[in-house]
Design a protein around this motif. Structure first.
Motif, mmCIF file in Angstrom:
data_model
loop_
_atom_site.group_PDB
_atom_site.id
_atom_site.type_symbol
_atom_site.label_atom_id
_atom_site.label_comp_id
_atom_site.label_asym_id
_atom_site.label_seq_id
_atom_site.Cartn_x
_atom_site.Cartn_y
_atom_site.Cartn_z
ATOM 1 N N PHE A 361 0.837 -1.197 0.000
ATOM 2 C CA PHE A 361 0.000 0.000 0.000
ATOM 3 C C PHE A 361 0.872 1.248 0.000
ATOM 4 C CE2 PHE A 361 -1.742 3.545 2.395
ATOM 5 C CZ PHE A 361 -2.892 3.820 1.671
ATOM 6 N N ALA A 362 1.867 1.258 0.846
ATOM 7 C CA ALA A 362 2.741 2.437 0.962
ATOM 8 C C ALA A 362 3.426 2.754 -0.363
ATOM 9 C CB ALA A 362 3.782 2.193 2.055
ATOM 10 N N ARG A 363 3.807 1.722 -1.113
ATOM 11 C CA ARG A 363 4.484 1.938 -2.394
ATOM 12 C C ARG A 363 3.531 2.436 -3.483
ATOM 13 N NH1 ARG A 363 6.909 -3.069 -1.186
ATOM 14 N NH2 ARG A 363 5.561 -4.107 -2.745
ATOM 15 N N ASN A 364 2.272 2.048 -3.389
ATOM 16 C CA ASN A 364 1.331 2.338 -4.480
ATOM 17 C C ASN A 364 0.361 3.477 -4.213
ATOM 18 O OD1 ASN A 364 1.486 0.053 -6.747
ATOM 19 N ND2 ASN A 364 1.911 -0.894 -4.763
ATOM 20 N N CYS A 365 0.276 3.937 -2.976
ATOM 21 C CA CYS A 365 -0.727 4.952 -2.647
ATOM 22 C C CYS A 365 -0.487 6.263 -3.408
ATOM 23 C CB CYS A 365 -0.777 5.201 -1.147
ATOM 24 S SG CYS A 365 0.713 5.980 -0.488
ATOM 25 N N TYR A 366 0.773 6.549 -3.719
ATOM 26 C CA TYR A 366 1.081 7.793 -4.437
ATOM 27 C C TYR A 366 0.377 7.830 -5.789
ATOM 28 C CZ TYR A 366 3.694 11.313 -7.030
ATOM 29 O OH TYR A 366 4.021 12.405 -7.801
ATOM 30 N N ASP A 367 0.322 6.685 -6.478
ATOM 31 C CA ASP A 367 -0.264 6.635 -7.813
ATOM 32 C C ASP A 367 -1.764 6.887 -7.814
ATOM 33 O OD1 ASP A 367 2.206 6.089 -8.955
ATOM 34 O OD2 ASP A 367 1.945 3.914 -8.770
ATOM 35 N N ILE A 368 -2.433 6.560 -6.700
ATOM 36 C CA ILE A 368 -3.893 6.705 -6.673
ATOM 37 C C ILE A 368 -4.357 7.790 -5.703
ATOM 38 C CG2 ILE A 368 -4.324 4.320 -7.361
ATOM 39 C CD1 ILE A 368 -4.908 3.729 -4.368
ATOM 40 N N ALA A 369 -3.399 8.551 -5.142
ATOM 41 C CA ALA A 369 -3.746 9.533 -4.108
ATOM 42 C C ALA A 369 -4.777 10.548 -4.605
ATOM 43 C CB ALA A 369 -2.491 10.246 -3.613
ATOM 44 N N ASP A 370 -4.585 11.060 -5.817
ATOM 45 C CA ASP A 370 -5.529 12.051 -6.353
ATOM 46 C C ASP A 370 -6.896 11.433 -6.609
ATOM 47 O OD1 ASP A 370 -3.665 14.071 -6.223
ATOM 48 O OD2 ASP A 370 -3.063 13.898 -8.324
ATOM 49 N N ASP A 371 -6.912 10.172 -7.057
ATOM 50 C CA ASP A 371 -8.188 9.485 -7.274
ATOM 51 C C ASP A 371 -8.906 9.259 -5.946
ATOM 52 O OD1 ASP A 371 -7.720 9.173 -10.089
ATOM 53 O OD2 ASP A 371 -6.384 7.507 -9.617
ATOM 54 N N LEU A 372 -8.157 8.875 -4.928
ATOM 55 C CA LEU A 372 -8.750 8.658 -3.611
ATOM 56 C C LEU A 372 -9.298 9.954 -3.027
ATOM 57 C CD1 LEU A 372 -6.181 6.217 -1.926
ATOM 58 C CD2 LEU A 372 -8.457 5.658 -2.811
ATOM 59 N N ASP A 373 -8.626 11.036 -3.299
ATOM 60 C CA ASP A 373 -9.056 12.325 -2.760
ATOM 61 C C ASP A 373 -10.490 12.656 -3.170
ATOM 62 O OD1 ASP A 373 -8.656 15.025 -1.569
ATOM 63 O OD2 ASP A 373 -8.822 15.656 -3.670
ATOM 64 N N VAL A 374 -10.893 12.175 -4.336
ATOM 65 C CA VAL A 374 -12.237 12.469 -4.847
ATOM 66 C C VAL A 374 -13.308 11.741 -4.036
ATOM 67 C CG1 VAL A 374 -13.768 12.264 -6.853
ATOM 68 C CG2 VAL A 374 -11.369 12.891 -7.173
ATOM 69 N N ILE A 375 -13.021 10.533 -3.564
ATOM 70 C CA ILE A 375 -14.057 9.740 -2.896
ATOM 71 C C ILE A 375 -13.964 9.773 -1.371
ATOM 72 C CG2 ILE A 375 -14.229 8.190 -4.866
ATOM 73 C CD1 ILE A 375 -12.767 6.069 -3.124
ATOM 74 N N LEU A 376 -12.817 10.166 -0.820
ATOM 75 C CA LEU A 376 -12.650 10.140 0.633
ATOM 76 C C LEU A 376 -13.106 11.442 1.273
ATOM 77 C CD1 LEU A 376 -9.112 8.470 1.039
ATOM 78 C CD2 LEU A 376 -11.368 7.374 1.160
ATOM 79 N N THR A 377 -13.926 11.331 2.306
ATOM 80 C CA THR A 377 -14.301 12.500 3.103
ATOM 81 C C THR A 377 -13.162 12.832 4.057
ATOM 82 O OG1 THR A 377 -15.286 11.172 4.874
ATOM 83 C CG2 THR A 377 -16.718 11.774 3.006
ATOM 84 N N GLU A 378 -13.297 13.912 4.793
ATOM 85 C CA GLU A 378 -12.276 14.255 5.797
ATOM 86 C C GLU A 378 -12.168 13.155 6.845
ATOM 87 O OE1 GLU A 378 -13.140 18.091 7.418
ATOM 88 O OE2 GLU A 378 -12.413 19.162 5.630
ATOM 89 N N LYS A 379 -13.302 12.614 7.248
ATOM 90 C CA LYS A 379 -13.294 11.532 8.231
ATOM 91 C C LYS A 379 -12.619 10.288 7.658
ATOM 92 C CE LYS A 379 -16.391 8.649 11.039
ATOM 93 N NZ LYS A 379 -17.804 8.370 11.404
ATOM 94 N N ASP A 380 -12.979 9.933 6.408
ATOM 95 C CA ASP A 380 -12.359 8.773 5.754
ATOM 96 C C ASP A 380 -10.844 8.945 5.680
ATOM 97 O OD1 ASP A 380 -14.905 7.711 5.254
ATOM 98 O OD2 ASP A 380 -15.022 8.649 3.269
ATOM 99 N N SER A 381 -10.413 10.145 5.324
ATOM 100 C CA SER A 381 -8.981 10.434 5.188
ATOM 101 C C SER A 381 -8.275 10.284 6.523
ATOM 102 C CB SER A 381 -8.778 11.847 4.641
ATOM 103 O OG SER A 381 -9.385 11.990 3.377
ATOM 104 N N PHE A 382 -8.913 10.751 7.585
ATOM 105 C CA PHE A 382 -8.330 10.648 8.919
ATOM 106 C C PHE A 382 -8.162 9.187 9.325
ATOM 107 C CE2 PHE A 382 -8.637 10.470 13.565
ATOM 108 C CZ PHE A 382 -7.635 11.361 13.928
ATOM 109 N N VAL A 383 -9.197 8.386 9.076
ATOM 110 C CA VAL A 383 -9.135 6.969 9.433
ATOM 111 C C VAL A 383 -8.052 6.260 8.623
ATOM 112 C CG1 VAL A 383 -10.399 4.783 9.464
ATOM 113 C CG2 VAL A 383 -11.547 6.905 10.145
ATOM 114 N N LEU A 384 -7.905 6.612 7.349
ATOM 115 C CA LEU A 384 -6.869 5.988 6.513
ATOM 116 C C LEU A 384 -5.484 6.300 7.077
ATOM 117 C CD1 LEU A 384 -6.057 4.416 4.003
ATOM 118 C CD2 LEU A 384 -6.110 6.565 2.718
ATOM 119 N N VAL A 385 -5.261 7.535 7.462
ATOM 120 C CA VAL A 385 -3.971 7.927 8.039
ATOM 121 C C VAL A 385 -3.716 7.150 9.335
ATOM 122 C CG1 VAL A 385 -2.771 9.823 9.186
ATOM 123 C CG2 VAL A 385 -3.866 10.207 6.964
ATOM 124 N N LEU A 386 -4.742 6.983 10.140
ATOM 125 C CA LEU A 386 -4.573 6.224 11.379
ATOM 126 C C LEU A 386 -4.144 4.783 11.103
ATOM 127 C CD1 LEU A 386 -7.593 7.272 13.667
ATOM 128 C CD2 LEU A 386 -5.260 8.163 13.655
#
Length: 451
Positions: A361-386
Motif C-alpha cells: 500500500f505504501a508503495r502504491n498509494c502515491y499513484d492513486i492519491a488524487d483518485d482517492l481524494d475524490v471519494i474520501l471525506t475528511e473523516k475517511d482520510s483521517f481513518v486511513l492515516v490512522l
C-alpha cells in the motif's frame, strides 16, 4: 360500438401513413355497411403494401429483387399478379405459410366480392379481412421477419463489418444494421449470433460477439435487451463457452440483469468469480471483458441491494485484487455500497499487520492519491492515516516512511485528515481510541504526524 373503436385503434398501428389513410376509408365503408367495399379496399391496400416492402427488401436480397422486378412488370402491363406473387413469396421463404394462406383466402374473397357472383359479403368477413390485413402485414415494418436477419448473419463473415473496436462505433454499426429489422426477429437473430460466437472462424466469432455487445450498449430497447437476457444470460450461464461473452454483455448494459431469476444469479456468481481470479494482468481495466469494467458499469445502474444480495463476495474479491485501479476508483462514486466496501478494504490494506501488504500500500498509494481524494471525506482520510500509523507501529517499513514524511506522498488526503482533527478533535480521538484501544498517544501522534 366497442368493435368499431377497436378497428379505429388498429388502423393507427399501420406503418405507412398513405396506407393508413386508405384503410380508414375501408373502415368508413364498414361502418356504413358497405362490406364489399371494405374487402376490396383492404385487398388493394394490402398488396400495394407488400410490393412496397418487397422493394425495400430487394435492396439487400437478390430473391426479393427478382420477384419485385417480375411483379412490377406484370403490374405495369395490367396483368394479374397476385396469385403468382403469393406463390413466389412462399417458395422463397419470404413469407410464412400461415401468411400466404391468408393472402390466398383474401384473394378468393376479393374475387367473389368484386364480381357479380351472387355472394353477399358479411360483416364478419369484412371485419376478418380488415383485422388480419393490418395485424399480419400493414402494422409490420418489413415483409419477412427473418430475411433481413439472415442477411446480417451472413455479414458476420465480412472482416470489415466493424471498422473499429471502439464500442461507440460498434453500436452505431449495429444500429444501422437493425434499422429495418422488426422486433419480433430479435430472438431469432440473437440465437443465431450465439451459435456464431463459438464458431471456429475467428472473424465470424469476433463479429458475432461485437454485434451482440453493440445491441445492448446504451440501449433502452427492451426487445433486444430482453432477447439477450433470455438467450444468453439465462440460457447460457451454465455453459463455460459463453462466460466471456456474458461478462462483455453485462459490461455493455447491466440492464440485462433486470428480472433475472435466483438460479441464474448463482451461476453468474461462479462466472464472475472465475473471471476475477483468472483475468490477465496485462488486460486494461476499462476493457469490456475485465471484471473491473463490468462492475464499474453496474454501479449506478444495478441497484445496490441486488449487488449486495448476490455479489458481495465477488465485489470484495475484486477490491482486494484491483485495489489500486484508477478506473475502478473513479467509478465508485456511482454506488454507495461499492464506495463503502472499497474504503473498508483500503483501510485493511493500509493498516495490515502483514508487512508485505502494508508496504505494498505504501508503495502504491502515491499513484492513486488524487483518485482517492475524490471519494474520501475528511473523516475517511483521517481513518486511513490512522491505519498507516498503526501499520508503522507494527514495523512495516513503508508505513514508517510515510509516517515519518508526514504523509507527503498523499498531501490532499493528509490535509483532509488534518482538517478533520482540527474541526472535530473529540471525534478524531474517539476514532483513534477505537483503532488503538487507548487515547494515551493520541496527542503525541497527532502533533508528530498530522498537525
Amino acid at each position: 360500438m366497442a368493435k368499431l373503436t377497436d378497428m379505429e385503434e388498429l388502423a393507427s398501428t399501420i406503418i405507412d401513413k398513405n396506407v393508413q389513410s386508405y384503410m380508414r376509408e375501408a373502415l368508413t365503408c364498414y361502418m356504413t355497411g358497405a362490406y364489399r367495399a371494405t374487402i376490396v379496399l383492404s385487398y388493394i391496400a394490402l398488396f400495394d403494401d407488400i410490393i412496397a416492402k418487397l422493394d425495400v427488401l430487394a435492396k439487400v436480397n437478390r430473391k426479393a429483387r427478382r420477384i419485385y422486378d417480375e411483379v412490377s412488370k406484370k403490374r405495369a402491363d395490367q396483368e394479374v399478379f397476385e396469385s403468382d406473387l403469393i406463390n413466389q413469396l412462399s417458395s422463397n421463404n419470404l413469407m410464412s405459410s400461415l401468411d400466404t394462406t391468408f393472402l390466398d383466402i383474401l384473394r378468393k374473397l376479393r374475387n367473389k366480392a368484386a364480381h357479380p357472383s351472387g355472394h353477399q359479403p358479411s360483416a364478419e368477413e369484412a371485419r376478418f379481412i380488415y383485422y388480419e390485413s393490418i395485424s399480419r402485414f400493414l402494422s409490420k415494418e418489413i415483409l419477412s421477419t427473418t430475411q433481413l436477419a439472415d442477411e446480417i448473419l451472413v455479414s458476420t463473415g465480412d472482416k470489415n463489418l466493424f471498422p473499429s473496436t471502439d464500442i461507440s462505433i460498434i453500436a452505431k454499426v449495429v444500429k444501422k444494421e437493425l434499422e429495418s429489422i422488426h422486433h419480433e426477429t430479435y430472438s431469432y437473430l440473437v440465437n443465431k449470433l450465439l451459435d456464431k460466437v463459438i464458431s471456429s472462424d475467428d472473424a465470424v466469432s469476433k463479429n458475432a460477439s461485437f454485434f451482440l455487445t453493440g445491441m445492448t450498449f446504451n440501449s433502452d430497447n427492451e426487445e433486444s435487451i430482453g432477447a439477450i437476457r433470455k438467450y444468453l444470460i439465462e440460457n447460457k450461464s451454465q455453459d463455460d463457452k459463453f462466460y466471456f461473452m456474458i461478462i462483455r454483455t453485462i459490461t455493455s448494459n447491466p440492464k440485462v440483469l433486470d428480472g433475472v431469476d435466483d438460479i441464474t444469479f448463482q451461476r453468474l456468481r461462479v462466472i464472475i468469480e472465475e473471471r476475477i481470479s483468472n483475468v490477465e494482468s496485462t488486460l486494461g481495466h476499462s476493457r469490456f471483458s475485465h471484471p473491473v469494467s463490468m462492475f464499474s458499469s453496474m454501479f449506478g445502474v444495478t441497484e445496490d441491494s441486488l449487488i449486495k444480495r448476490y455479489f458481495t463476495d465477488e465485489l470484495n474479491h475484486l477490491f482486494k485484487r484491483f485495489l489500486y485501479s484508477s478506473y475502478l476508483i473513479n467509478n465508485l462514486g456511482k454506488s454507495e455500497l461499492a464506495k463503502e466496501n472499497y474504503i473498508n478494504t483500503l483501510y485493511s490494506k493500509a493498516g495490515s499487520s502483514d508487512f508485505d501488504t502494508a508496504n505494498y500500500f505504501a508503495r502504491n498509494c502515491y499513484d492513486i492519491a488524487d483518485d482517492l481524494d475524490v471519494i474520501l471525506t475528511e473523516k475517511d482520510s483521517f481513518v486511513l492515516v490512522l491505519h498507516v500509523i498503526k501499520a508503522a507501529d507494527w514495523g512495516a517499513f513503508g508505513s514508517k516512511d510515510m509516517r515519518k514524511a508526514k504523509f507527503g506522498s498523499m498531501p490532499k488526503i493528509r490535509d483532509k485528515a488534518r482538517s478533520y482533527d482540527s474541526s472535530n478533535t473529540a471525534g478524531a480521538m474517539k476514532l483513534y481510541t477505537e483503532l488503538f484501544g487507548s487515547d494515551t498517544e493520541f496527542n503525541n501522534d497527532m502533533n508528530a504526524y498530522i498537525r
